[in-house]
Design a protein around this motif. Structure first.
Motif, PDB file in Angstrom:
ATOM      1  N   ASN A  18       0.818  -1.215   0.000  1.00  0.00           N
ATOM      2  CA  ASN A  18       0.000   0.000   0.000  1.00  0.00           C
ATOM      3  C   ASN A  18       0.849   1.261   0.000  1.00  0.00           C
ATOM      4  N   ALA A  20       3.693   1.454  -1.453  1.00  0.00           N
ATOM      5  CA  ALA A  20       4.141   1.561  -2.848  1.00  0.00           C
ATOM      6  C   ALA A  20       3.067   2.216  -3.706  1.00  0.00           C
ATOM      7  N   LYS A  21       1.816   1.760  -3.543  1.00  0.00           N
ATOM      8  CA  LYS A  21       0.731   2.296  -4.358  1.00  0.00           C
ATOM      9  C   LYS A  21       0.542   3.787  -4.109  1.00  0.00           C
ATOM     10  N   ARG A  23       2.735   5.963  -2.896  1.00  0.00           N
ATOM     11  CA  ARG A  23       3.886   6.734  -3.408  1.00  0.00           C
ATOM     12  C   ARG A  23       3.793   6.871  -4.925  1.00  0.00           C
ATOM     13  N   LEU A  24       3.422   5.771  -5.557  1.00  0.00           N
ATOM     14  CA  LEU A  24       3.282   5.777  -7.016  1.00  0.00           C
ATOM     15  C   LEU A  24       2.205   6.754  -7.461  1.00  0.00           C
ATOM     16  N   ARG A  25       1.090   6.738  -6.743  1.00  0.00           N
ATOM     17  CA  ARG A  25      -0.031   7.604  -7.096  1.00  0.00           C
ATOM     18  C   ARG A  25       0.410   9.070  -7.051  1.00  0.00           C
ATOM     19  N   VAL A  27       3.537  10.292  -7.151  1.00  0.00           N
ATOM     20  CA  VAL A  27       4.583  10.618  -8.110  1.00  0.00           C
ATOM     21  C   VAL A  27       3.967  10.785  -9.511  1.00  0.00           C
ATOM     22  N   LEU A  28       2.918  10.016  -9.790  1.00  0.00           N
ATOM     23  CA  LEU A  28       2.277  10.115 -11.109  1.00  0.00           C
ATOM     24  C   LEU A  28       1.442  11.387 -11.249  1.00  0.00           C
ATOM     25  N   ASP A  31       4.121  13.648 -12.349  1.00  0.00           N
ATOM     26  CA  ASP A  31       4.582  13.304 -13.703  1.00  0.00           C
ATOM     27  C   ASP A  31       3.559  13.730 -14.755  1.00  0.00           C
ATOM     28  N   ARG A  32       2.307  13.400 -14.490  1.00  0.00           N
ATOM     29  CA  ARG A  32       1.275  13.638 -15.501  1.00  0.00           C
ATOM     30  C   ARG A  32       0.961  15.123 -15.657  1.00  0.00           C
TER      31      ARG A  32
ATOM     32  N   VAL B 146       7.269   0.290  -8.000  1.00  0.00           N
ATOM     33  CA  VAL B 146       6.974   1.714  -8.205  1.00  0.00           C
ATOM     34  C   VAL B 146       7.701   2.241  -9.448  1.00  0.00           C
ATOM     35  N   ASP B 153       3.719   4.229 -17.088  1.00  0.00           N
ATOM     36  CA  ASP B 153       2.777   5.346 -17.225  1.00  0.00           C
ATOM     37  C   ASP B 153       3.290   6.373 -18.231  1.00  0.00           C
ATOM     38  N   MET B 185       2.312  -4.664  -4.756  1.00  0.00           N
ATOM     39  CA  MET B 185       1.108  -4.104  -5.364  1.00  0.00           C
ATOM     40  C   MET B 185       0.376  -5.212  -6.119  1.00  0.00           C
ATOM     41  N   ILE B 193      -4.202   2.367 -11.323  1.00  0.00           N
ATOM     42  CA  ILE B 193      -3.316   3.506 -11.537  1.00  0.00           C
ATOM     43  C   ILE B 193      -3.089   3.781 -13.023  1.00  0.00           C
TER      44      ILE B 193
END
Lengths: 94, 263
Positions: A18, A20-21, A23-25, A27-28, A31-32, B146, B153, B185, B193
């Motif tokens: 969780n 990881a998810k 942090r990824l969310r 960072v994206l 990025d986006r 990650v 992405d 994940m 995501i």
């Protein structure tokens, strides 16, 4: 112990998957949106300048970040600790 | 006219080449005429993964500079007579081919083959632009990390900007045990995501290492879980509806039963 039990059932919000998810969310979101760190710093400085007219804030612990909600809408999230309200500001004494 | 599919990922080491080799061998095993193109110029590897490294005479740049005819450069696989490889050049760099040349090459290959599958190099520079230039569909490979999902992405964004819409996602090296323990994940997390269609989930499997050591695609191995997963990807690419492997059920004992042919 509770951590251990949660781990067994895989329901721990703080489990590394969780983390990881999350942090990824985040960072994206950056990025986006292609928002640079400099852009956020400039925005942060301007926010401090404006808000300081009205209240005394803790500039060092202030956080300004991009986040997203469930509909993938980007949100600007600011956490601004207030030390003291300023007196004598127009509209504040009511 | 055949279909041109590019296999890409952004990040290196997530299994693009393994995926390309297995999809190619899987499609050929089901009777399709397939050409695999190694677009990773300067770092060619698809040849060794397929066990064809000793048979290379000409490579992709020999074709683009017209040093040889296209047919001369194609290497026929010894196991599947419908599978061919166009190897990358090893002594040149990524600028030795340009997108226009790749487009023409893909058009020529489409005439001859039902499927043309391009193994894209890691990164988002010229090598990536070359590899996607002639493609009509794309497969994005990632792992449940990650860094890999972040790069996926970015790649999805670049593919869409290049009008390669609806990329198909493969999540490679999934470790179901770790997902169950909350330490990796899940597929749902990743789909949530990236918001793209899933075409495959490949479990982490030592048989990939074993088969790659020997230069044999794991898709040929009927006993391995990853081979089964790749065969499912092939079916889905052909438009068949196949349920995803229930990796949760694949405990030690159920796999043991499988080996003994029981259910």
């Amino acid at each position: 112990m509770l951590d251990f039990i949660n781990k067994i059932f895989g329901k721990d919000a703080g489990s590394s998957g969780n983390v990881a998810k999350e942090r990824l969310r985040l960072v994206l979101v950056h990025d986006r949106s292609s928002v640079s760190p400099e852009f956020l710093q400039v925005l942060k400085n301007d926010l401090i300048e404006v808000i300081s007219k009205y209240m005394e804030i803790d500039e060092h612990t202030l956080e300004v970040n991009l986040d997203s909600n469930n509909e993938n809408q980007v949100a600007l999230v600011a956490n601004i600790p207030v030390k003291k309200m300023k007196r004598g500001v127009k509209g504040a004494a009511q | 006219m055949g279909e041109v599919i590019v296999v890409t990922s952004g990040k290196g080491g997530v299994g693009k080449t393994t995926t390309t080799a297995n999809i190619g061998a899987g499609l050929a095993g089901r009777g399709h005429k397939v050409c695999l193109v190694d677009a990773d110029i300067g770092l060619r590897n698809l040849d060794v993964v397929l066990g064809l490294e000793n048979r290379i005479v000409y490579d992709i740049t020999d074709v683009t500079v017209e040093n040889c005819r296209l047919k001369q450069a194609l290497i026929k696989d010894k196991r599947f007579d419908q599978l061919f490889l166009l190897p990358a050049a090893q002594t040149k760099d990524k600028t030795s081919v340009n997108p226009e040349e790749m487009q023409k090459l893909c058009l020529d290959l489409q005439e001859e083959f039902e499927f043309v599958i391009i193994d894209c190099p890691a990164g988002i520079e010229q090598g990536f632009r070359n590899a996607i230039a002639g493609a009509e569909r794309s497969i994005v490979v990632t792992t449940p990390e990650v860094s890999a999902v972040r790069d996926a992405d970015r790649i999805i964004g670049l593919l869409e900007a290049a009008e390669l819409r609806d990329p198909m996602l493969i999540v490679n090296r999934l470790r179901p045990k770790m997902v169950r323990a909350g330490d990796m994940m899940s597929i749902d997390d990743i789909i949530d995501i990236l918001a793209v269609d899933l075409i495959g989930v490949i479990p982490e499997d030592e048989m990939i290492v074993v088969t790659t050591n020997k230069g044999e695609p794991v898709v040929m191995d009927n006993a391995s879980l990853s081979g089964h997963a790749f065969r499912n990807v092939v079916s889905r690419l052909k438009g068949e509806e196949v349920a995803f492997l229930d990796l949760d059920e694949q405990g030690f004992f159920s796999r043991l039963w499988k080996v003994f042919g029981k259910k």
